[in-house]
Design a protein around this motif. Structure first.
Motif: not given
Length: 85
Positions: A20-26, A38-49, A57-64
């Motif tokens: 279970e992925v708890i957190r996926f931040d960029i 958010s849970p169930g939507n674990l994607m990023w489209d390269g946008r801010f808003g 270069v961007y940093v990601y953080f995943i907690e599961a």
């Protein structure tokens, strides 16, 4: 963009079975949070808003929580993602 001019390629996490992925931040290079999944939507489209993020270069953080031999372990992973425009 490797697939053509103005094309977008989304980054999507696919969790392992029994995890279970708890957190996926960029974050951007200044440490500003640019995406929070958010849970169930674990994607990023390269946008801010609605605005495309600039190349860089961007940093990601995943907690599961991961099932390892019948025991749930909390795992954290950080790394980098490069956006090319």
């Amino acid at each position: 963009s490797p697939v053509g001019q103005n094309a977008m390629v989304d980054l999507q996490l696919t969790p392992f079975a029994n995890s279970e992925v708890i957190r996926f931040d960029i974050f951007d290079r200044m440490g500003k949070l640019v995406h929070k999944s958010s849970p169930g939507n674990l994607m990023w489209d390269g946008r801010f808003g609605t605005n495309p993020m600039p190349s860089g270069v961007y940093v990601y953080f995943i907690e599961a929580n991961v099932d390892v031999c019948g025991k749930t372990e909390n795992m954290k992973k950080a790394g980098t993602i490069t956006v090319l425009r």
